[in-house]
Design a protein around this motif. Structure first.
Motif, PDB file in Angstrom:
ATOM      1  N   ILE A  19       5.861   8.216   4.595  1.00 26.80           N
ATOM      2  CA  ILE A  19       5.054   7.029   4.892  1.00 26.80           C
ATOM      3  C   ILE A  19       5.276   6.647   6.349  1.00 26.80           C
ATOM      4  O   ILE A  19       6.262   7.041   6.984  1.00 26.80           O
ATOM      5  CB  ILE A  19       5.413   5.833   3.986  1.00 26.80           C
ATOM      6  CG1 ILE A  19       6.877   5.398   4.217  1.00 26.80           C
ATOM      7  CG2 ILE A  19       5.152   6.146   2.534  1.00 26.80           C
ATOM      8  CD1 ILE A  19       7.191   4.028   3.640  1.00 26.80           C
ATOM      9  N   GLN A  20       4.344   5.862   6.894  1.00 25.22           N
ATOM     10  CA  GLN A  20       4.560   5.265   8.205  1.00 25.22           C
ATOM     11  C   GLN A  20       5.687   4.246   8.090  1.00 25.22           C
ATOM     12  O   GLN A  20       5.808   3.534   7.084  1.00 25.22           O
ATOM     13  CB  GLN A  20       3.281   4.601   8.709  1.00 25.22           C
ATOM     14  CG  GLN A  20       2.126   5.582   8.916  1.00 25.22           C
ATOM     15  CD  GLN A  20       0.900   4.892   9.478  1.00 25.22           C
ATOM     16  OE1 GLN A  20       0.932   4.364  10.587  1.00 25.22           O
ATOM     17  NE2 GLN A  20      -0.190   4.905   8.711  1.00 25.22           N
ATOM     18  N   LEU A 210     -11.286   2.507   2.933  1.00 25.91           N
ATOM     19  CA  LEU A 210     -12.317   2.030   3.866  1.00 25.91           C
ATOM     20  C   LEU A 210     -11.739   1.556   5.196  1.00 25.91           C
ATOM     21  O   LEU A 210     -12.481   1.352   6.153  1.00 25.91           O
ATOM     22  CB  LEU A 210     -13.148   0.927   3.219  1.00 25.91           C
ATOM     23  CG  LEU A 210     -13.923   1.354   1.958  1.00 25.91           C
ATOM     24  CD1 LEU A 210     -14.796   0.221   1.457  1.00 25.91           C
ATOM     25  CD2 LEU A 210     -14.761   2.592   2.219  1.00 25.91           C
ATOM     26  N   THR A 211     -10.414   1.362   5.250  1.00 28.43           N
ATOM     27  CA  THR A 211      -9.756   1.147   6.544  1.00 28.43           C
ATOM     28  C   THR A 211      -8.539   2.057   6.602  1.00 28.43           C
ATOM     29  O   THR A 211      -7.954   2.400   5.568  1.00 28.43           O
ATOM     30  CB  THR A 211      -9.306  -0.322   6.739  1.00 28.43           C
ATOM     31  OG1 THR A 211      -8.347  -0.661   5.733  1.00 28.43           O
ATOM     32  CG2 THR A 211     -10.486  -1.263   6.696  1.00 28.43           C
ATOM     33  N   ARG A 212      -8.160   2.434   7.819  1.00 28.37           N
ATOM     34  CA  ARG A 212      -6.990   3.324   7.984  1.00 28.37           C
ATOM     35  C   ARG A 212      -6.302   2.951   9.285  1.00 28.37           C
ATOM     36  O   ARG A 212      -6.920   2.989  10.360  1.00 28.37           O
ATOM     37  CB  ARG A 212      -7.458   4.779   8.005  1.00 28.37           C
ATOM     38  CG  ARG A 212      -6.354   5.800   8.286  1.00 28.37           C
ATOM     39  CD  ARG A 212      -5.429   5.942   7.120  1.00 28.37           C
ATOM     40  NE  ARG A 212      -4.607   7.144   7.232  1.00 28.37           N
ATOM     41  CZ  ARG A 212      -3.333   7.209   6.892  1.00 28.37           C
ATOM     42  NH1 ARG A 212      -2.717   6.134   6.414  1.00 28.37           N
ATOM     43  NH2 ARG A 212      -2.663   8.344   6.990  1.00 28.37           N
ATOM     44  N   LEU A 213      -5.028   2.583   9.193  1.00 32.56           N
ATOM     45  CA  LEU A 213      -4.252   2.166  10.359  1.00 32.56           C
ATOM     46  C   LEU A 213      -3.181   3.199  10.686  1.00 32.56           C
ATOM     47  O   LEU A 213      -2.463   3.650   9.793  1.00 32.56           O
ATOM     48  CB  LEU A 213      -3.590   0.811  10.088  1.00 32.56           C
ATOM     49  CG  LEU A 213      -2.583   0.326  11.145  1.00 32.56           C
ATOM     50  CD1 LEU A 213      -3.300  -0.045  12.434  1.00 32.56           C
ATOM     51  CD2 LEU A 213      -1.782  -0.864  10.616  1.00 32.56           C
ATOM     52  N   ILE A 214      -3.089   3.571  11.943  1.00 28.78           N
ATOM     53  CA  ILE A 214      -1.941   4.319  12.467  1.00 28.78           C
ATOM     54  C   ILE A 214      -1.317   3.401  13.504  1.00 28.78           C
ATOM     55  O   ILE A 214      -1.860   3.223  14.600  1.00 28.78           O
ATOM     56  CB  ILE A 214      -2.363   5.662  13.086  1.00 28.78           C
ATOM     57  CG1 ILE A 214      -3.092   6.516  12.039  1.00 28.78           C
ATOM     58  CG2 ILE A 214      -1.155   6.405  13.644  1.00 28.78           C
ATOM     59  CD1 ILE A 214      -3.697   7.787  12.598  1.00 28.78           C
ATOM     60  N   ALA A 215      -0.191   2.787  13.150  1.00 33.16           N
ATOM     61  CA  ALA A 215       0.361   1.704  13.966  1.00 33.16           C
ATOM     62  C   ALA A 215       1.010   2.209  15.255  1.00 33.16           C
ATOM     63  O   ALA A 215       0.866   1.595  16.311  1.00 33.16           O
ATOM     64  CB  ALA A 215       1.371   0.903  13.143  1.00 33.16           C
ATOM     65  N   ASN A 216       1.718   3.334  15.171  1.00 34.81           N
ATOM     66  CA  ASN A 216       2.445   3.820  16.353  1.00 34.81           C
ATOM     67  C   ASN A 216       2.663   5.320  16.209  1.00 34.81           C
ATOM     68  O   ASN A 216       3.386   5.762  15.309  1.00 34.81           O
ATOM     69  CB  ASN A 216       3.790   3.098  16.478  1.00 34.81           C
ATOM     70  CG  ASN A 216       4.509   3.411  17.784  1.00 34.81           C
ATOM     71  OD1 ASN A 216       4.189   4.387  18.462  1.00 34.81           O
ATOM     72  ND2 ASN A 216       5.476   2.591  18.130  1.00 34.81           N
ATOM     73  N   HIS A 240      -1.653   2.616   1.580  1.00 30.50           N
ATOM     74  CA  HIS A 240      -1.934   2.090   2.922  1.00 30.50           C
ATOM     75  C   HIS A 240      -0.902   2.579   3.932  1.00 30.50           C
ATOM     76  O   HIS A 240      -1.192   2.638   5.130  1.00 30.50           O
ATOM     77  CB  HIS A 240      -1.943   0.558   2.891  1.00 30.50           C
ATOM     78  CG  HIS A 240      -3.071   0.001   2.084  1.00 30.50           C
ATOM     79  ND1 HIS A 240      -4.281  -0.344   2.624  1.00 30.50           N
ATOM     80  CD2 HIS A 240      -3.179  -0.244   0.749  1.00 30.50           C
ATOM     81  CE1 HIS A 240      -5.085  -0.794   1.678  1.00 30.50           C
ATOM     82  NE2 HIS A 240      -4.440  -0.746   0.522  1.00 30.50           N
ATOM     83  N   LEU A 241       0.292   2.916   3.459  1.00 27.00           N
ATOM     84  CA  LEU A 241       1.356   3.376   4.350  1.00 27.00           C
ATOM     85  C   LEU A 241       1.392   4.899   4.499  1.00 27.00           C
ATOM     86  O   LEU A 241       2.220   5.420   5.242  1.00 27.00           O
ATOM     87  CB  LEU A 241       2.719   2.904   3.811  1.00 27.00           C
ATOM     88  CG  LEU A 241       3.021   1.402   3.919  1.00 27.00           C
ATOM     89  CD1 LEU A 241       4.301   1.076   3.161  1.00 27.00           C
ATOM     90  CD2 LEU A 241       3.136   0.980   5.371  1.00 27.00           C
ATOM     91  N   ARG A 242       0.516   5.598   3.785  1.00 31.91           N
ATOM     92  CA  ARG A 242       0.531   7.069   3.800  1.00 31.91           C
ATOM     93  C   ARG A 242       0.697   7.610   5.222  1.00 31.91           C
ATOM     94  O   ARG A 242       0.015   7.199   6.151  1.00 31.91           O
ATOM     95  CB  ARG A 242      -0.753   7.598   3.169  1.00 31.91           C
ATOM     96  CG  ARG A 242      -0.944   9.095   3.267  1.00 31.91           C
ATOM     97  CD  ARG A 242      -2.070   9.569   2.360  1.00 31.91           C
ATOM     98  NE  ARG A 242      -3.268   8.758   2.448  1.00 31.91           N
ATOM     99  CZ  ARG A 242      -4.229   8.929   3.368  1.00 31.91           C
ATOM    100  NH1 ARG A 242      -4.097   9.861   4.299  1.00 31.91           N
ATOM    101  NH2 ARG A 242      -5.299   8.169   3.363  1.00 31.91           N
ATOM    102  N   ALA A 243       1.634   8.554   5.371  1.00 31.61           N
ATOM    103  CA  ALA A 243       1.897   9.150   6.682  1.00 31.61           C
ATOM    104  C   ALA A 243       0.696   9.967   7.149  1.00 31.61           C
ATOM    105  O   ALA A 243      -0.170  10.352   6.362  1.00 31.61           O
ATOM    106  CB  ALA A 243       3.145  10.026   6.620  1.00 31.61           C
ATOM    107  N   VAL A 244       0.679  10.235   8.433  1.00 34.41           N
ATOM    108  CA  VAL A 244      -0.464  10.890   9.068  1.00 34.41           C
ATOM    109  C   VAL A 244      -0.138  12.358   9.296  1.00 34.41           C
ATOM    110  O   VAL A 244       1.009  12.730   9.562  1.00 34.41           O
ATOM    111  CB  VAL A 244      -0.788  10.203  10.411  1.00 34.41           C
ATOM    112  CG1 VAL A 244      -2.073  10.762  11.008  1.00 34.41           C
ATOM    113  CG2 VAL A 244      -0.904   8.695  10.217  1.00 34.41           C
ATOM    114  N   SER A 245      -1.171  13.209   9.208  1.00 37.45           N
ATOM    115  CA  SER A 245      -1.006  14.627   9.487  1.00 37.45           C
ATOM    116  C   SER A 245      -0.389  14.822  10.876  1.00 37.45           C
ATOM    117  O   SER A 245      -0.847  14.216  11.853  1.00 37.45           O
ATOM    118  CB  SER A 245      -2.367  15.327   9.434  1.00 37.45           C
ATOM    119  OG  SER A 245      -2.328  16.553  10.119  1.00 37.45           O
TER     120      SER A 245
END
Length: 735
Positions: A19-20, A210-216, A240-245
């Motif tokens: 997760i992020q 419908l929204t996707r945030l990558i905070a840092n 919502h916290l799912r980590a990013v590729s």
């Protein structure tokens, strides 16, 4: 998987196992036991045990929410199961004296409990600004102005450095079609990005999230601990916290972007595009603010859908008017060719094309701008030998038929419909080449570089985003769904006119006679050679079912065999009915369809348990026909309308007849699953069923029987449908 750009379109991004790190995650089962949790919980709650696996959530509730009532998580889940978690999310709590949001969602048999800070980095109150921004957005009637203003309003609300409206093309690549940015930034308006930048599985997730945030992009994601017996990876589709590729993180770093936020734009439940927001410094947006921003996307999606539907409706009315007029001309004129090509309204008005050709009864009649006679002859030979369907269209003919490169300036796109394959009779429309200069954000043919890291070669996302132009040739303007529907309808009208006026002099009488003889033999084989074994199977099955000593599983299998025999017997009877229709004698009598329709509807209300208000019966003018056959027609069409609209909320079926001086037209309209545009040309073919029918019963014979009956009555039937929006069947009876 070892993911790089060669296989990133297959990366299982819904199960990253991380997760992020700006929040933490706890996953519980139906029994309240913890099955997974993120490794970073102690960063937020130092006194909590390091390993929570198999503990009950109630054992740590007092640590997580010190000021919350006992059993508050279980109560939230119980309420959310009944009323939807959108009613509980977010739940405000405090952790270590800081405000947090608890967001709950499903993942199979598990519940995801995600804890995020309740305060954004931005000083802007997104929730307060949202109403005014939406009002300003919707003030624009022009579509492009609406998109431009939406980008400006979103930037004002969330304060990111660059906000883009990014639209997806049919092949998955995207284009920036509107932009709002800081003054010092270079504009990306008009740039195109390859489909690999946002691969297919990512586009699918954007339809659910419908929204996707990558905070840092610089923070390390937190791993997820799992119970020893959890062999399946945790599905984090709704997280919502799912980590990013890692590939996407590197891609953002290569652009200098440190935080991104996206809002999905949908059209007819499919992904139309994104509002893509970039910040060149880390940014966090809390859940409530993200939900407010999501509202902008939903309202903009509705506005897009309204304007697109309005445009489609205008186009549809224009084509419908042309086809109706051509239909009247064909029935009025003795010469079908002249009816289609010799008046003010011609084949050209049925679609938006630059040219058309009618190949009929050894004549070639050309309209507008077309290839030469010899090129058309070669093209029709290619169609006959390579295209099995009665309907074909493409906006890139040279890629399928290389010889078309010679005349791509006038026919890079074609739409062809077969009138008679044996006689070489076609109608073909042509669209000219539309030269396009596409400006890419970097060369899409060189999307990656190979670097060496510790002796291992890895593919990294491209670093160069300099503009790179490409001229696209051999492609025309795309054919729209409305054009496809128009040609399908026109083909039906032409076929009807041919059968009415020229059927007696067409050359296939001998083949038709032979076909009927073969059909008689086929019918005899079915009724004797197939029905007898089925009767035997059914008889022996029923004998075995009487044995009370058989195990329940055995009885269940026998019941399935018995039901299968019944189903096969029904299918055989339907095929026999189909084969008999044209050989059945009947006498036309005056029929009042209202009585037939009401009896059918009353039966269907009982069978399917549908509320009476869901089916509306309008005017039912009298017609001439065979009562038994006409009853079969209405029973088939109305039962289909009810069956295929059962999953709509609520189902709606409308049956109405309209009368003019020449004919009576009945329409049966439903709001069901609809028919994909690619299936419309074949919907009345024997044994043809569409891909989306699922487990709804049917043999694929009913509509073929209906069409034969209507043709025997010298009438016509056609359908207008849209996937996900329902269907309208039209049946015309001559007075």
């Amino acid at each position: 998987m070892n993911i790089d750009l060669t296989n990133c379109d297959k990366e299982p991004i819904h199960i990253p196992g991380k997760i992020q790190s700006h929040g933490f995650l706890i996953v519980i089962g139906q029994d309240g036991a913890i099955h997974y949790h993120s490794e970073n919980i102690k960063n937020f709650i130092p006194e909590i045990p390091e390993n929570l696996i198999d503990k009950h959530i109630s054992s740590i509730e007092s640590i997580i929410g010190k000021n919350e009532p006992p059993d508050f998580i279980n109560k939230l889940i119980t309420f959310g199961r009944t009323n939807g978690f959108e009613q509980t999310n977010p739940f405000n709590t405090d952790i270590q004296g800081k405000a947090f949001h608890l967001i709950i969602s499903h993942s199979g048999d598990f519940y995801l409990l995600e804890f995020e800070p309740a305060k954004s980095d931005s000083v802007t109150d997104v929730h307060r600004m949202i109403g005014r921004s939406i009002s300003e957005m919707l003030a624009d009637k022009n579509l492009q102005s609406l998109l431009n203003n939406s980008a400006v309003q979103v930037k004002n609300v969330i304060g990111y450095d660059r906000v883009m409206v990014y639209r997806f093309a049919e092949d998955g690549h995207g284009e920036v079609i509107a932009e709002a940015k800081n003054a010092e930034l270079t504009s990306w308006l008009g740039l195109h990005y390859p489909a690999t930048d946002i691969p297919k599985q990512a586009r699918e997730l954007y339809k659910q999230n419908l929204t996707r945030l990558i905070a840092n992009v610089h923070t390390e994601p937190s791993g997820i601990l799992a119970a020893a017996n959890n062999t399946q990876p945790l599905d984090m589709t709704l997280s919502h916290l799912r980590a990013v590729s890692p590939v996407h993180i590197q891609y953002l770093k290569n652009m200098g972007v440190e935080s991104s936020f996206s809002i999905s734009l949908l059209y007819k439940k499919e992904l139309w595009g994104l509002i893509a927001c970039h910040s060149y410094s880390p940014r966090f947006i809390d859940y409530r603010s993200r939900e407010s921003a999501k509202l902008i996307g939903q309202i903009l999606s509705s506005a897009l859908e309204f304007r697109q539907d309005e445009e489609n409706q205008q186009q549809q009315e224009r084509y419908k008017s042309a086809v109706d007029q051509l239909s009247r001309l064909m029935l009025k004129d003795n010469n079908i060719e002249y009816a289609l090509t010799g008046h003010a309204v011609t084949l050209m008005n049925a679609v938006d094309a630059a040219g058309a050709v009618l190949l009929f009864e050894n004549n070639m009649i050309k309209l507008g701008v077309t290839p030469t006679d010899s090129q058309i002859t070669s093209l029709t030979a290619w169609l006959k030998n390579n295209i099995a369907d009665t309907f074909y269209y493409t906006s890139n003919l040279p890629s399928a038929y290389p010889e078309a490169t010679l005349f791509r300036d006038v026919a890079s796109g074609i739409m062809a419909t077969v009138l008679s394959r044996e006689l070489g009779e076609y109608v073909i429309w042509f669209k000219p080449e539309q030269l396009q200069t596409i400006t890419w954000a970097g060369n899409p043919e060189k999307p990656a570089i190979v670097t060496n890291d510790g002796g291992m070669a890895h593919i990294s996302p491209r670093n160069s985003f300099e503009e790179w132009s490409q001229t696209v040739t051999g492609t025309s303007k795309s054919w729209t769904n409305e054009e496809v529907k128009s040609v399908v309808r026109l083909r039906s009208e032409i076929t009807y006119a041919i059968n009415q006026k020229a059927g007696a002099i067409r050359l296939l009488n001998e083949k038709l006679k032979q076909a009927y003889e073969e059909l008689d033999t086929f019918s005899f084989t079915i009724s004797h050679d197939l029905k007898n074994p089925i009767s035997t199977i059914k008889s022996f099955t029923q004998i075995l079912l009487r044995d009370k000593d058989l195990k329940p599983q055995t009885l269940k299998v026998l019941e399935r065999i018995n039901n299968g025999a019944d189903k096969m017997n029904n299918m055989i009877n339907e095929v026999l009915d189909y084969s008999r229709i044209n050989r059945s004698d009947f006498v036309l009598t005056e029929i009042q369809p209202g009585n037939i329709i009401r009896d059918i509807v009353n039966d269907l209300l009982l069978v399917y348990g549908v509320d009476e208000s869901c089916i509306t019966i309008g005017n039912t003018p009298k017609i001439q026909g065979d009562p038994v056959m006409i009853s079969q027609v209405f029973a088939n069409i109305i039962s289909n309308a009810v069956k295929y609209s059962m999953k709509s909320e609520p189902p709606k079926v409308v049956i109405e007849g309209m009368e003019n001086e020449n004919e009576v037209v009945y329409t049966i309209t439903d709001n069901g699953m609809g028919i994909d545009i690619k299936h419309l040309p074949r919907i009345f073919e024997l044994f043809h069923r569409t891909d989306n029918v699922g487990d709804i019963e049917g043999s694929g014979v009913g509509l073929a029987i209906v069409k034969r009956i209507i043709e025997k009555h010298r009438g016509k039937i056609w359908v207008d449908s849209e996937l996900g929006a329902g269907s309208t069947f039209n049946i015309a009876f001559i007075k």
